[in-house]
Design a protein around this motif. Structure first.
Motif, PDB file in Angstrom:
ATOM      1  N   VAL A 251     -38.693   6.583  39.416  1.00 54.40           N
ATOM      2  CA  VAL A 251     -39.332   5.823  38.560  1.00 54.40           C
ATOM      3  C   VAL A 251     -37.990   4.881  38.528  1.00 54.40           C
ATOM      4  CG1 VAL A 251     -39.555   5.201  36.104  1.00 54.40           C
ATOM      5  CG2 VAL A 251     -41.210   6.223  37.873  1.00 54.40           C
ATOM      6  N   PRO A 252     -37.247   4.091  38.570  1.00 53.24           N
ATOM      7  CA  PRO A 252     -35.913   3.849  38.170  1.00 53.24           C
ATOM      8  C   PRO A 252     -34.746   3.543  36.425  1.00 53.24           C
ATOM      9  CG  PRO A 252     -37.491   1.913  38.555  1.00 53.24           C
ATOM     10  CD  PRO A 252     -38.059   3.100  38.837  1.00 53.24           C
ATOM     11  N   ALA A 253     -36.501   3.333  35.685  1.00 57.59           N
ATOM     12  CA  ALA A 253     -35.431   2.964  34.238  1.00 57.59           C
ATOM     13  C   ALA A 253     -36.916   3.458  33.642  1.00 57.59           C
ATOM     14  CB  ALA A 253     -35.363   1.992  33.995  1.00 57.59           C
ATOM     15  N   VAL A 254     -36.333   4.151  32.316  1.00 55.19           N
ATOM     16  CA  VAL A 254     -37.245   3.683  30.871  1.00 55.19           C
ATOM     17  C   VAL A 254     -36.336   3.133  29.934  1.00 55.19           C
ATOM     18  CG1 VAL A 254     -37.507   6.485  31.739  1.00 55.19           C
ATOM     19  CG2 VAL A 254     -36.236   5.732  30.636  1.00 55.19           C
ATOM     20  N   PHE A 255     -37.748   2.865  29.048  1.00 54.00           N
ATOM     21  CA  PHE A 255     -37.409   2.430  27.861  1.00 54.00           C
ATOM     22  C   PHE A 255     -37.683   2.844  26.413  1.00 54.00           C
ATOM     23  CE2 PHE A 255     -39.202   0.464  31.444  1.00 54.00           C
ATOM     24  CZ  PHE A 255     -39.328  -1.114  31.760  1.00 54.00           C
ATOM     25  N   VAL A 256     -36.973   2.370  25.514  1.00 52.01           N
ATOM     26  CA  VAL A 256     -37.229   2.477  23.854  1.00 52.01           C
ATOM     27  C   VAL A 256     -37.831   1.125  23.286  1.00 52.01           C
ATOM     28  CG1 VAL A 256     -34.532   3.703  24.409  1.00 52.01           C
ATOM     29  CG2 VAL A 256     -34.547   1.154  23.622  1.00 52.01           C
ATOM     30  N   GLU A 257     -37.675   1.468  22.639  1.00 48.26           N
ATOM     31  CA  GLU A 257     -39.081   0.748  21.598  1.00 48.26           C
ATOM     32  C   GLU A 257     -38.064   0.367  19.879  1.00 48.26           C
ATOM     33  OE1 GLU A 257     -42.966   2.442  20.998  1.00 48.26           O
ATOM     34  OE2 GLU A 257     -42.440   3.871  21.863  1.00 48.26           O
ATOM     35  N   SER A 258     -38.244  -0.705  19.746  1.00 51.26           N
ATOM     36  CA  SER A 258     -37.912  -1.450  18.789  1.00 51.26           C
ATOM     37  C   SER A 258     -37.716  -0.792  17.287  1.00 51.26           C
ATOM     38  CB  SER A 258     -38.204  -3.341  18.879  1.00 51.26           C
ATOM     39  OG  SER A 258     -39.609  -3.542  18.007  1.00 51.26           O
ATOM     40  N   SER A 259     -39.102   0.084  17.056  1.00 49.10           N
ATOM     41  CA  SER A 259     -39.429   0.596  15.930  1.00 49.10           C
ATOM     42  C   SER A 259     -38.912   2.372  15.708  1.00 49.10           C
ATOM     43  CB  SER A 259     -40.886   0.315  15.106  1.00 49.10           C
ATOM     44  OG  SER A 259     -41.831   0.126  16.636  1.00 49.10           O
ATOM     45  N   ILE A 260     -38.946   2.614  16.564  1.00 52.44           N
ATOM     46  CA  ILE A 260     -38.896   4.000  17.151  1.00 52.44           C
ATOM     47  C   ILE A 260     -37.515   4.692  17.656  1.00 52.44           C
ATOM     48  CG2 ILE A 260     -39.658   5.858  18.722  1.00 52.44           C
ATOM     49  CD1 ILE A 260     -41.911   4.143  17.149  1.00 52.44           C
ATOM     50  N   ASN A 261     -36.751   5.815  17.164  1.00 52.43           N
ATOM     51  CA  ASN A 261     -35.373   5.985  17.158  1.00 52.43           C
ATOM     52  C   ASN A 261     -35.426   6.881  19.126  1.00 52.43           C
ATOM     53  OD1 ASN A 261     -33.165   8.542  17.299  1.00 52.43           O
ATOM     54  ND2 ASN A 261     -33.888   8.598  15.513  1.00 52.43           N
ATOM     55  N   PRO A 262     -34.357   6.304  19.943  1.00 51.58           N
ATOM     56  CA  PRO A 262     -34.527   6.456  21.350  1.00 51.58           C
ATOM     57  C   PRO A 262     -34.051   7.899  20.772  1.00 51.58           C
ATOM     58  CG  PRO A 262     -31.899   4.973  20.620  1.00 51.58           C
ATOM     59  CD  PRO A 262     -33.508   5.514  18.839  1.00 51.58           C
ATOM     60  N   ALA A 263     -33.170   8.039  20.768  1.00 49.49           N
ATOM     61  CA  ALA A 263     -33.511  10.022  20.825  1.00 49.49           C
ATOM     62  C   ALA A 263     -33.750  10.650  21.954  1.00 49.49           C
ATOM     63  CB  ALA A 263     -33.188  10.761  19.698  1.00 49.49           C
ATOM     64  N   SER A 264     -34.532  10.944  22.052  1.00 51.78           N
ATOM     65  CA  SER A 264     -35.727  11.018  23.151  1.00 51.78           C
ATOM     66  C   SER A 264     -35.730  10.984  24.159  1.00 51.78           C
ATOM     67  CB  SER A 264     -37.344  11.139  22.504  1.00 51.78           C
ATOM     68  OG  SER A 264     -38.030   9.604  21.939  1.00 51.78           O
ATOM     69  N   ILE A 265     -35.608   9.432  24.657  1.00 53.80           N
ATOM     70  CA  ILE A 265     -35.566   8.501  25.801  1.00 53.80           C
ATOM     71  C   ILE A 265     -34.643   8.965  26.302  1.00 53.80           C
ATOM     72  CG2 ILE A 265     -35.258   6.173  26.691  1.00 53.80           C
ATOM     73  CD1 ILE A 265     -38.434   7.031  26.444  1.00 53.80           C
ATOM     74  N   LYS A 266     -32.938   8.413  25.613  1.00 54.94           N
ATOM     75  CA  LYS A 266     -31.475   9.293  26.054  1.00 54.94           C
ATOM     76  C   LYS A 266     -31.933  10.439  26.876  1.00 54.94           C
ATOM     77  CE  LYS A 266     -29.482   6.734  23.129  1.00 54.94           C
ATOM     78  NZ  LYS A 266     -28.524   5.912  21.949  1.00 54.94           N
ATOM     79  N   ALA A 267     -32.744  11.701  26.104  1.00 55.43           N
ATOM     80  CA  ALA A 267     -33.025  12.632  25.913  1.00 55.43           C
ATOM     81  C   ALA A 267     -32.992  13.196  27.650  1.00 55.43           C
ATOM     82  CB  ALA A 267     -33.559  14.382  25.289  1.00 55.43           C
ATOM     83  N   VAL A 268     -34.638  12.113  28.155  1.00 54.04           N
ATOM     84  CA  VAL A 268     -34.964  11.902  29.145  1.00 54.04           C
ATOM     85  C   VAL A 268     -34.064  11.861  30.618  1.00 54.04           C
ATOM     86  CG1 VAL A 268     -36.876  10.872  30.637  1.00 54.04           C
ATOM     87  CG2 VAL A 268     -37.180  12.333  28.434  1.00 54.04           C
ATOM     88  N   ILE A 269     -33.226  10.957  30.010  1.00 53.72           N
ATOM     89  CA  ILE A 269     -31.934  10.194  30.799  1.00 53.72           C
ATOM     90  C   ILE A 269     -31.210  11.044  31.233  1.00 53.72           C
ATOM     91  CG2 ILE A 269     -30.711   8.847  31.584  1.00 53.72           C
ATOM     92  CD1 ILE A 269     -31.847   6.655  29.306  1.00 53.72           C
ATOM     93  N   GLU A 270     -30.735  11.610  30.347  1.00 51.35           N
ATOM     94  CA  GLU A 270     -29.334  13.005  30.735  1.00 51.35           C
ATOM     95  C   GLU A 270     -30.582  14.112  31.730  1.00 51.35           C
ATOM     96  OE1 GLU A 270     -26.842  12.627  30.109  1.00 51.35           O
ATOM     97  OE2 GLU A 270     -27.103  11.051  29.674  1.00 51.35           O
ATOM     98  N   GLY A 271     -31.604  14.905  31.569  1.00 51.55           N
ATOM     99  CA  GLY A 271     -32.980  15.483  32.085  1.00 51.55           C
ATOM    100  C   GLY A 271     -32.642  14.826  33.187  1.00 51.55           C
ATOM    101  N   ALA A 272     -32.781  13.254  33.767  1.00 49.87           N
ATOM    102  CA  ALA A 272     -33.023  13.293  35.033  1.00 49.87           C
ATOM    103  C   ALA A 272     -31.731  13.014  35.838  1.00 49.87           C
ATOM    104  CB  ALA A 272     -33.663  11.869  34.485  1.00 49.87           C
ATOM    105  N   LYS A 273     -30.495  12.534  35.557  1.00 55.75           N
ATOM    106  CA  LYS A 273     -29.687  13.091  35.875  1.00 55.75           C
ATOM    107  C   LYS A 273     -29.066  14.055  36.279  1.00 55.75           C
ATOM    108  CE  LYS A 273     -26.729   9.245  33.763  1.00 55.75           C
ATOM    109  NZ  LYS A 273     -26.019   9.234  32.651  1.00 55.75           N
ATOM    110  N   LYS A 274     -29.219  15.491  35.674  1.00 57.50           N
ATOM    111  CA  LYS A 274     -29.053  16.689  35.786  1.00 57.50           C
ATOM    112  C   LYS A 274     -30.043  17.081  37.677  1.00 57.50           C
ATOM    113  CE  LYS A 274     -27.885  18.058  31.328  1.00 57.50           C
ATOM    114  NZ  LYS A 274     -27.954  19.198  30.525  1.00 57.50           N
ATOM    115  N   GLN A 275     -31.252  16.542  37.195  1.00 57.63           N
ATOM    116  CA  GLN A 275     -32.503  16.374  39.103  1.00 57.63           C
ATOM    117  C   GLN A 275     -31.865  15.500  39.540  1.00 57.63           C
ATOM    118  OE1 GLN A 275     -35.053  18.486  38.718  1.00 57.63           O
ATOM    119  NE2 GLN A 275     -34.724  19.392  37.120  1.00 57.63           N
ATOM    120  N   GLY A 276     -30.403  15.441  40.128  1.00 59.30           N
ATOM    121  CA  GLY A 276     -29.903  14.164  40.650  1.00 59.30           C
ATOM    122  C   GLY A 276     -30.790  12.916  40.462  1.00 59.30           C
TER     123      GLY A 276
END
Length: 320
Positions: A251-276
């Motif tokens: 999957v090429p992209a994930v999304f943040v929501e206007s009313s939700i803290n984006p920290a968890s999504i950023k953690a997913v992005i970083e984790g995926a990068k570690k997986q290549g």
């Protein structure tokens, strides 16, 4: 004798004064009841979320005054009524809220207000078999992402408008018909655009599980890090499981929501990068709240179209 006449006259004036005051008071308290109307000639409608308020303002037109308690960026799952909200609710002729435990902290307030005036949880007018549930059996309250369901819910609200202002029933019905045609066009537009996304890429990852109805309608797998409510906690396992799905489907992209803290999504992005896997932030989606009033995203149709366009561009690889 003259003294008695004067006293009688004064008494009559006082009596008339009481009657006039009582009538004026009555006209305020009965406003919005079946057949009633506000002093200004408009129904005063109070809604909790803009997803309800904006469509009702379109359908009600110049016969209603609509106010929304919750503005852009406000999370209805965590929202608690203020004293100002209570006064606003008490001033309304009709109260609409979504229900299905969306405005969980306001249920008791609605129960009390409902003893005095019409209060409708529009989501709870829908057939139960049409509603989604999570693994624990909790009902998904984010029904506005299924256009067909939302039409039914807004239709129920429109019937309340008709009861409260019978002389304007035909006007409300005509406006509803025009508006619902726009929603049908939006549904068709969204389907045509999202089906262009390759099937293996139709995975929508967001901060919390608000897009289940959207996914069901559009044929997209939805992954929310949090549960149906933002009160749920996000664990390390939730993040790891999401990363596995991203890697599996590339999957090429994930999304943040206007009313939700984006920290968890950023953690997913970083984790995926570690997986290549290079996962990008696909953009911001509107989930529990709409955009600013006066903008396209501040309307239900504009908000929905924004989400569709954002998802399409990020997952199809055809973004600008």
């Amino acid at each position: 004798m003259l003294k008695t006449s004067k006293l009688w006259g004064i008494g009559l004036l006082l009596a008339l004064s009481v009657v006039v005051t009582a009538c004026a008071s009555d006209s305020k308290h009965t406003a919005g009841q079946p057949g009633g109307s506000t002093v200004a000639g408009k129904l005063n409608v109070i809604a909790t979320i803009a997803q309800i308020a904006e469509p009702i303002s379109v359908i009600g037109g110049d016969k209603v005054n609509v106010q929304s308690l919750m503005g852009p960026g406000v999370d209805p799952h965590l929202y608690t009524a203020t004293q100002g909200d209570i006064k606003k609710l008490e001033s309304g002729d009709i109260i609409f809220y979504s229900g299905l435990h969306l405005e969980a902290n306001m249920v008791k307030v609605f129960a009390e207000i409902g003893k005095k005036k019409p209060v409708l949880a529009i989501g709870e007018t829908l057939p139960k078999e049409k509603l989604l549930k999570d693994e624990a059996g909790a009902t998904d309250p984010h029904i506005w992402f299924d256009i067909d369901l939302w039409k039914q819910a807004i239709g129920a609200a429109t019937e309340e408008l008709k009861k409260a202002s019978k002389e304007n029933a035909d006007y409300f019905e005509a406006n509803k018909t025009k508006y619902f045609q726009q929603l049908d066009d939006l549904k068709k537009e969204a389907k045509e655009k999202l089906t262009q996304i390759p099937k293996e890429k139709r995975v929508l990852v967001t901060a919390h599980d608000a897009f289940g109805y959207f996914g069901r309608m559009q044929g997209i797998q939805v992954v929310g890090l949090q549960g149906l409510s933002t009160e749920a906690e996000i664990g390390l396992t939730d993040i790891e499981d999401t990363i596995k799905i991203l890697v599996k489907h590339k999957v090429p992209a994930v999304f943040v929501e206007s009313s939700i803290n984006p920290a968890s999504i950023k953690a997913v992005i970083e984790g995926a990068k570690k997986q290549g896997l290079d996962v990008k932030l696909g953009g911001e989606l509107f989930s529990d709240a709409m955009g600013d009033a006066g903008t396209k995203e501040g309307t239900y149709i504009g908000m929905y179209r924004h989400n569709v366009d954002t998802i399409y561009k990020a997952l199809s690889g055809k973004g600008e």
